[in-house]
Design a protein around this motif. Structure first.
Motif, PDB file in Angstrom:
ATOM      1  N   GLU A  58       0.772  -1.111   0.021  1.00 17.29           N
ATOM      2  CA  GLU A  58      -0.193   0.087   0.093  1.00 17.29           C
ATOM      3  C   GLU A  58       0.994   1.278   0.025  1.00 17.29           C
ATOM      4  OE1 GLU A  58      -3.856   2.096   2.228  1.00 17.29           O
ATOM      5  OE2 GLU A  58      -2.939   0.596   3.028  1.00 17.29           O
ATOM      6  N   ILE A  59       1.231   1.859  -1.254  1.00 11.85           N
ATOM      7  CA  ILE A  59       2.153   2.912  -1.258  1.00 11.85           C
ATOM      8  C   ILE A  59       1.382   4.223  -1.256  1.00 11.85           C
ATOM      9  CG2 ILE A  59       3.456   1.540  -3.070  1.00 11.85           C
ATOM     10  CD1 ILE A  59       2.234   2.996  -5.401  1.00 11.85           C
ATOM     11  N   HIS A  60       0.129   4.382  -1.071  1.00 13.88           N
ATOM     12  CA  HIS A  60      -0.445   5.668  -0.566  1.00 13.88           C
ATOM     13  C   HIS A  60      -1.841   5.102  -0.266  1.00 13.88           C
ATOM     14  CE1 HIS A  60      -1.143  10.014  -0.855  1.00 13.88           C
ATOM     15  NE2 HIS A  60      -2.277   9.713  -1.483  1.00 13.88           N
ATOM     16  N   PRO A  61      -2.429   6.023   0.605  1.00 15.70           N
ATOM     17  CA  PRO A  61      -3.817   5.451   1.021  1.00 15.70           C
ATOM     18  C   PRO A  61      -4.460   4.808  -0.110  1.00 15.70           C
ATOM     19  CG  PRO A  61      -3.171   7.640   2.162  1.00 15.70           C
ATOM     20  CD  PRO A  61      -2.368   7.173   1.141  1.00 15.70           C
ATOM     21  N   ASN A  62      -4.975   3.614   0.114  1.00 17.54           N
ATOM     22  CA  ASN A  62      -5.935   3.083  -0.824  1.00 17.54           C
ATOM     23  C   ASN A  62      -5.103   2.650  -2.210  1.00 17.54           C
ATOM     24  OD1 ASN A  62      -7.926   5.136   0.505  1.00 17.54           O
ATOM     25  ND2 ASN A  62      -8.545   2.937   0.632  1.00 17.54           N
ATOM     26  N   LEU A  63      -4.102   2.902  -2.347  1.00 18.69           N
ATOM     27  CA  LEU A  63      -3.176   2.679  -3.583  1.00 18.69           C
ATOM     28  C   LEU A  63      -2.396   1.517  -3.255  1.00 18.69           C
ATOM     29  CD1 LEU A  63      -3.003   3.280  -6.594  1.00 18.69           C
ATOM     30  CD2 LEU A  63      -1.084   5.099  -5.777  1.00 18.69           C
ATOM     31  N   TRP A  64      -2.557   0.461  -4.039  1.00 18.48           N
ATOM     32  CA  TRP A  64      -2.051  -0.747  -3.869  1.00 18.48           C
ATOM     33  C   TRP A  64      -1.197  -1.292  -5.278  1.00 18.48           C
ATOM     34  CZ3 TRP A  64      -3.535  -6.177  -5.823  1.00 18.48           C
ATOM     35  CH2 TRP A  64      -2.911  -7.121  -4.782  1.00 18.48           C
ATOM     36  N   ALA A  65       0.356  -1.697  -4.848  1.00 23.33           N
ATOM     37  CA  ALA A  65       1.131  -1.890  -5.818  1.00 23.33           C
ATOM     38  C   ALA A  65       1.123  -3.428  -6.231  1.00 23.33           C
ATOM     39  CB  ALA A  65       2.425  -1.220  -5.817  1.00 23.33           C
ATOM     40  N   GLY A  66       0.518  -3.938  -5.547  1.00 23.96           N
ATOM     41  CA  GLY A  66       0.583  -5.645  -5.792  1.00 23.96           C
ATOM     42  C   GLY A  66       0.285  -6.325  -6.887  1.00 23.96           C
ATOM     43  N   ILE A  67      -0.482  -5.831  -7.805  1.00 20.59           N
ATOM     44  CA  ILE A  67      -0.647  -6.377  -9.050  1.00 20.59           C
ATOM     45  C   ILE A  67       0.387  -6.364  -9.970  1.00 20.59           C
ATOM     46  CG2 ILE A  67      -1.794  -4.593 -10.479  1.00 20.59           C
ATOM     47  CD1 ILE A  67      -3.024  -8.214 -10.000  1.00 20.59           C
ATOM     48  N   GLY A  68       1.297  -5.392  -9.584  1.00 22.31           N
ATOM     49  CA  GLY A  68       2.693  -5.254 -10.603  1.00 22.31           C
ATOM     50  C   GLY A  68       3.665  -6.413 -10.090  1.00 22.31           C
ATOM     51  N   LEU A  69       3.527  -7.033  -9.189  1.00 20.57           N
ATOM     52  CA  LEU A  69       4.363  -8.209  -8.907  1.00 20.57           C
ATOM     53  C   LEU A  69       4.047  -9.418 -10.071  1.00 20.57           C
ATOM     54  CD1 LEU A  69       3.535  -8.959  -5.225  1.00 20.57           C
ATOM     55  CD2 LEU A  69       5.676  -7.904  -6.102  1.00 20.57           C
ATOM     56  N   VAL A  70       2.903  -9.342 -10.793  1.00 21.67           N
ATOM     57  CA  VAL A  70       2.876 -10.272 -11.648  1.00 21.67           C
ATOM     58  C   VAL A  70       2.366  -9.726 -13.017  1.00 21.67           C
ATOM     59  CG1 VAL A  70       2.235 -12.069 -10.117  1.00 21.67           C
ATOM     60  CG2 VAL A  70       0.330 -10.810 -10.918  1.00 21.67           C
ATOM     61  N   ARG A  71       2.371  -8.523 -13.247  1.00 24.72           N
ATOM     62  CA  ARG A  71       1.934  -8.007 -14.656  1.00 24.72           C
ATOM     63  C   ARG A  71       3.106  -6.662 -14.864  1.00 24.72           C
ATOM     64  NH1 ARG A  71      -3.193  -4.465 -15.399  1.00 24.72           N
ATOM     65  NH2 ARG A  71      -1.879  -3.581 -16.700  1.00 24.72           N
ATOM     66  N   GLY A  72       3.330  -6.401 -16.198  1.00 24.79           N
ATOM     67  CA  GLY A  72       3.945  -5.077 -16.338  1.00 24.79           C
ATOM     68  C   GLY A  72       2.940  -4.036 -16.615  1.00 24.79           C
ATOM     69  N   GLY A  73       3.261  -2.911 -16.824  1.00 22.83           N
ATOM     70  CA  GLY A  73       2.800  -1.701 -17.259  1.00 22.83           C
ATOM     71  C   GLY A  73       2.124  -1.189 -15.923  1.00 22.83           C
ATOM     72  N   ALA A  74       0.879  -0.595 -15.953  1.00 21.69           N
ATOM     73  CA  ALA A  74       0.518   0.108 -14.718  1.00 21.69           C
ATOM     74  C   ALA A  74      -0.105  -0.923 -13.915  1.00 21.69           C
ATOM     75  CB  ALA A  74      -0.975   0.921 -15.185  1.00 21.69           C
ATOM     76  N   GLY A  75       0.765  -1.068 -12.874  1.00 20.96           N
ATOM     77  CA  GLY A  75       0.471  -2.283 -11.763  1.00 20.96           C
ATOM     78  C   GLY A  75       0.170  -1.778 -10.509  1.00 20.96           C
ATOM     79  N   THR A  76      -0.689  -0.634 -10.319  1.00 18.58           N
ATOM     80  CA  THR A  76      -1.333  -0.293  -9.073  1.00 18.58           C
ATOM     81  C   THR A  76      -2.611  -0.491  -9.311  1.00 18.58           C
ATOM     82  OG1 THR A  76      -1.382   1.960  -9.941  1.00 18.58           O
ATOM     83  CG2 THR A  76       0.722   1.324  -8.698  1.00 18.58           C
ATOM     84  N   ALA A  77      -3.467  -0.378  -8.069  1.00 18.87           N
ATOM     85  CA  ALA A  77      -4.839  -0.280  -8.133  1.00 18.87           C
ATOM     86  C   ALA A  77      -5.612   0.454  -6.919  1.00 18.87           C
ATOM     87  CB  ALA A  77      -5.343  -1.861  -7.765  1.00 18.87           C
ATOM     88  N   LEU A  78      -6.492   0.874  -7.201  1.00 16.53           N
ATOM     89  CA  LEU A  78      -7.278   1.611  -6.011  1.00 16.53           C
ATOM     90  C   LEU A  78      -8.028   0.623  -5.459  1.00 16.53           C
ATOM     91  CD1 LEU A  78      -8.538   4.636  -8.082  1.00 16.53           C
ATOM     92  CD2 LEU A  78      -6.809   4.758  -6.221  1.00 16.53           C
ATOM     93  N   VAL A  79      -7.563   0.640  -3.992  1.00 17.10           N
ATOM     94  CA  VAL A  79      -8.465  -0.504  -3.106  1.00 17.10           C
ATOM     95  C   VAL A  79      -9.204   0.162  -2.066  1.00 17.10           C
ATOM     96  CG1 VAL A  79      -8.120  -2.425  -1.595  1.00 17.10           C
ATOM     97  CG2 VAL A  79      -6.655  -2.040  -3.749  1.00 17.10           C
ATOM     98  N   GLY A  80     -10.462   0.116  -1.816  1.00 12.80           N
ATOM     99  CA  GLY A  80     -11.177   0.597  -0.765  1.00 12.80           C
ATOM    100  C   GLY A  80     -12.552   0.452  -1.114  1.00 12.80           C
ATOM    101  N   SER A  81     -13.533   1.328  -0.280  1.00 20.08           N
ATOM    102  CA  SER A  81     -14.761   1.309  -0.385  1.00 20.08           C
ATOM    103  C   SER A  81     -15.260   2.278  -1.590  1.00 20.08           C
ATOM    104  CB  SER A  81     -15.294   1.862   0.850  1.00 20.08           C
ATOM    105  OG  SER A  81     -14.953   3.417   0.915  1.00 20.08           O
ATOM    106  N   HIS A  82     -16.534   2.315  -1.895  1.00 22.37           N
ATOM    107  CA  HIS A  82     -16.905   3.267  -3.022  1.00 22.37           C
ATOM    108  C   HIS A  82     -16.201   4.591  -2.582  1.00 22.37           C
ATOM    109  CE1 HIS A  82     -20.197   0.286  -3.597  1.00 22.37           C
ATOM    110  NE2 HIS A  82     -19.437   0.296  -4.968  1.00 22.37           N
TER     111      HIS A  82
END
Length: 138
Positions: free
Chosen positions: A50-74
């Motif tokens: 979690e590199i910033h509140p609600n910003l997760w870099a985990g998907i970048g472990l297994v794919r190239g390109g934009a490997g961050t995700a917004l994670v949280g409630s609506h």
């Protein structure tokens, strides 16, 4: 909590050898963006994703390109998008896991919040023929 549990479920499904192999391949890239993505997770570390509140870099472990995700409630995801918009970002490309379910989740819960703040409007509003380009987001 559900969103973070799903991120953790995805992370647990990443085979360590696959992560290692993908990271080695990505490390050969000459892309500055890819270099920065690798730096976000230490080239394969599962810690501190979690590199910033609600910003997760985990998907970048297994794919190239934009490997961050917004994670949280609506509300949390809408707030992060508003922060990007305040910086001047006007267009986004979103996807989720699983794709269809996340498209509905986003359309039903995040887009109405962005619309209420004047940051999004349904494409239907701009079409003269009344056709709907994004039916799930109405």
């Amino acid at each position: 909590a559900q969103a973070w549990a799903e991120a953790e479920r995805l992370l647990k499904g990443f085979d360590p050898e696959t992560v290692k192999s993908v990271q080695a391949g990505l490390a050969r890239s000459e892309s500055e963006g890819q270099r920065r993505m690798l730096a976000l997770h230490g080239g394969g570390s599962r810690d501190g994703l979690e590199i910033h509140p609600n910003l997760w870099a985990g998907i970048g472990l297994v794919r190239g390109g934009a490997g961050t995700a917004l994670v949280g409630s609506h509300e949390e995801v809408a707030e992060r998008i508003k922060e990007y918009a305040a910086l001047g970002i006007e267009e986004f490309v979103f996807s989720g896991y699983p794709h269809l379910e996340e498209a509905y989740w986003f359309g039903e819960g995040v887009l109405p919040r962005l619309a209420a703040d004047g940051l999004w409007r349904h494409p239907h509003d701009a079409l003269a023929d009344g056709s709907v380009l994004v039916p799930f987001a109405r």
